[in-house]
Design an enzyme around this catalytic site. Sequence first.
Site, PDB file in Angstrom:
ATOM      1  N   GLY A  88     -18.146 -34.497  55.664  1.00 37.32           N
ATOM      2  CA  GLY A  88     -16.874 -34.605  56.391  1.00 37.32           C
ATOM      3  C   GLY A  88     -16.450 -36.060  56.441  1.00 37.32           C
ATOM      4  N   GLY A  90     -16.418 -39.144  57.708  1.00 37.65           N
ATOM      5  CA  GLY A  90     -17.192 -39.862  58.719  1.00 37.65           C
ATOM      6  C   GLY A  90     -16.549 -41.172  59.118  1.00 37.65           C
ATOM      7  N   ARG A  91     -15.650 -41.646  58.251  1.00 35.87           N
ATOM      8  CA  ARG A  91     -14.979 -42.908  58.588  1.00 35.87           C
ATOM      9  C   ARG A  91     -13.550 -42.903  58.066  1.00 35.87           C
ATOM     10  NH1 ARG A  91     -17.027 -47.405  54.335  1.00 35.87           N
ATOM     11  NH2 ARG A  91     -17.411 -46.041  52.583  1.00 35.87           N
ATOM     12  N   LYS A 111      -9.265 -45.340  55.691  1.00 34.58           N
ATOM     13  CA  LYS A 111     -10.705 -45.359  55.437  1.00 34.58           C
ATOM     14  C   LYS A 111     -11.265 -46.551  56.210  1.00 34.58           C
ATOM     15  CE  LYS A 111     -13.723 -44.946  51.399  1.00 34.58           C
ATOM     16  NZ  LYS A 111     -13.741 -44.808  49.946  1.00 34.58           N
ATOM     17  N   ASP A 250     -18.756 -33.993  46.759  1.00 32.78           N
ATOM     18  CA  ASP A 250     -17.732 -34.347  47.754  1.00 32.78           C
ATOM     19  C   ASP A 250     -16.822 -35.456  47.242  1.00 32.78           C
ATOM     20  OD1 ASP A 250     -20.436 -35.535  48.136  1.00 32.78           O
ATOM     21  OD2 ASP A 250     -19.340 -36.949  49.392  1.00 32.78           O
ATOM     22  N   ASN A 251     -17.194 -36.073  46.138  1.00 32.93           N
ATOM     23  CA  ASN A 251     -16.359 -37.132  45.572  1.00 32.93           C
ATOM     24  C   ASN A 251     -15.601 -36.655  44.336  1.00 32.93           C
ATOM     25  OD1 ASN A 251     -17.223 -38.850  47.580  1.00 32.93           O
ATOM     26  ND2 ASN A 251     -18.841 -39.776  46.341  1.00 32.93           N
TER      27      ASN A 251
HETATM   28  P1  AMP Z   1     -19.059 -41.886  50.345  1.00 38.41           P
HETATM   29  O1  AMP Z   1     -20.356 -42.264  49.696  1.00 38.41           O
HETATM   30  O2  AMP Z   1     -18.192 -43.053  50.726  1.00 38.41           O
HETATM   31  O3  AMP Z   1     -18.328 -40.856  49.578  1.00 38.41           O
HETATM   32  O4  AMP Z   1     -19.480 -41.241  51.749  1.00 38.41           O
HETATM   33  C1  AMP Z   1     -20.337 -40.131  51.874  1.00 38.41           C
HETATM   34  C2  AMP Z   1     -20.244 -39.588  53.275  1.00 38.41           C
HETATM   35  O5  AMP Z   1     -20.700 -40.537  54.235  1.00 38.41           O
HETATM   36  C3  AMP Z   1     -18.848 -39.190  53.707  1.00 38.41           C
HETATM   37  O6  AMP Z   1     -18.959 -38.068  54.507  1.00 38.41           O
HETATM   38  C4  AMP Z   1     -18.391 -40.398  54.490  1.00 38.41           C
HETATM   39  O7  AMP Z   1     -17.377 -40.080  55.424  1.00 38.41           O
HETATM   40  C5  AMP Z   1     -19.681 -40.803  55.184  1.00 38.41           C
HETATM   41  N1  AMP Z   1     -19.708 -42.226  55.543  1.00 38.41           N
HETATM   42  C6  AMP Z   1     -19.731 -43.266  54.699  1.00 38.41           C
HETATM   43  N2  AMP Z   1     -19.772 -44.431  55.392  1.00 38.41           N
HETATM   44  C7  AMP Z   1     -19.749 -44.130  56.707  1.00 38.41           C
HETATM   45  C8  AMP Z   1     -19.760 -44.902  57.914  1.00 38.41           C
HETATM   46  N3  AMP Z   1     -19.789 -46.228  57.897  1.00 38.41           N
HETATM   47  N4  AMP Z   1     -19.733 -44.221  59.077  1.00 38.41           N
HETATM   48  C9  AMP Z   1     -19.697 -42.884  59.103  1.00 38.41           C
HETATM   49  N5  AMP Z   1     -19.689 -42.109  58.012  1.00 38.41           N
HETATM   50  C10 AMP Z   1     -19.714 -42.713  56.808  1.00 38.41           C
HETATM   51 MG    MG Z   2     -16.965 -39.645  49.556  1.00 36.41          MG
END
Ligand code: AMP
Ligand code: MG
Length: 484
Positions: A88, A90-91, A111, A250-251
């Site tokens: 989901g 997360g940020r 973001k 998810d990406n």
């Molecule tokens: P990403 O690798 O950027 O695609 O992120 C993978 C997952 O981790 C996604 O669900 C993001 O929303 C979550 N996420 C990445 N960085 C953070 C953060 N600093 N705080 C909370 N959730 C995060």
């Molecule tokens: Mg992602």
Amino acid sequence: MTSFGFKFDNTYLQLPKVFYTKLLPAPVPKPEMVILNTPLATDLGLNFSDISTDEQAVLFAGNQMPEEAEPFAQAYAGHQFGHFTMLGDGRAIVWGEHITPTGQRFDLQFKGSGPTPYSRGGDGRAAIGPMLREYIISEAMHALNIPTTRSLAVVTNGGQVYRETPLPGAILTRVASSHIRVGTFQFAALHRDREVIKSLLDYTIKRHSPHIEEKQNKSLSLLKSVIEKQAELIAHWMRVGFVHGVMNTDNMALSGETIDYGPCAFMDAYDPETVFSSIDHMGRYAYANQPAIAQWNLARFAETLLPLLDDDAEKAKEIAEEAINGFGAVYKEKSLSMLRAKVGLFGEQAEDEGLITDLLDWMHRQNADYTNTFLDLTSEAPPKGKLYEGDTFKEWHARWQVRLAKNTEPLESSLSLMRSNNPVVIPRNHKVEQVLDAATNGDLQPLKDFIAALQEPYKNSSYLKPYQSPPKPEETVCQTFCGT
Ligand code: AMP
Ligand code: MG
């Protein structure tokens, strides 16, 4: 607040409530503008020139949202490096959907805007480097004619985020055709409720492939359409030497846009095994693995559609398998067509594939720069320099000339085909790191010059020289970091 041209129509909130959580971005202490993408704003029908940069910063930090925005975080799941997880935003927080003057629909999304119910213990924040990295590379990809999310603005938030060291916190405003991911379907499928997955299917079709609404087997048509878009996208990545780095499910966006720029980078010397990401220990997402990983991700997507593909479970599985097995042929056709264009070939000859593979193998053995070698071939005269003096290259060049002679088009057309497929400039990793370093330390000029240089990557010009050379040994950047 003035309207700035925003025209919201927030359809995602019509999905069942499990798909999102409404919430506001967490306010930040002292937002400051880093960069605003004015040409993109103009294309979107938005205009921020009537307000000061301080007021722009308030807007792009989420301290004051436009009136019609209905911000929410999206729920999704996904396979990360092969392991299934609940995820989901997360940020991230979606502002809503903006309709442009030409009727196109885009998600606007923050973001780095603070914690959400999906943060899983993370701080919901982002550091300036990774947000500017996404800005630089997504805009470069767009200029390279590759489907991608775009970057509208980056602000610093006045605070610090704590990674290995404290870093300035930042927020990126992203523009995307949608944020529906393979992982969104995986999340829907978890509910084991036909209505939940069906609602997402119908929504996705309406948003991305309305022509499918009339089809008899809508889920199969969507699956085939997503396979086609992903095959095209990955072929483009391979064409320019792009390594995404985190091709988790998810990406992967169903729109067919490149999304979630993390530890991504462009390859310098041609090496199929190129990996940049510090977290990709096994090389799962190496350059040459990208087509196979895309197919693996698409298989996960197909699994979510099984209950809709056919009432008979066995039949549904057969249909899904057949569609997924078709990815290879679709990808090969698209890839070959792009590679033919890179060496100026018109029409299709039996020897084309071997000719191209032999060039790539030679580049690999010579440690030749991927971008610059194709560029060197993009001229009437044979390429000059030590690299091209060996017999293997000369023999290849002679074969290439024989093949070019079979083109139905004149040489000038071949050269122009090559020029529009072989970039003269890419965001080389060492340059990206240099400008991010300067920006993190308060000097934005190198960043702005670099972004300007990446605007027209198929047009050669002497001012691009500083950006065209591969890294010197001391400049080489071997690893990129997720920077979450
Ligand atoms: P990403 O690798 O950027 O695609 O992120 C993978 C997952 O981790 C996604 O669900 C993001 O929303 C979550 N996420 C990445 N960085 C953070 C953060 N600093 N705080 C909370 N959730 C995060
Ligand atoms: Mg992602």
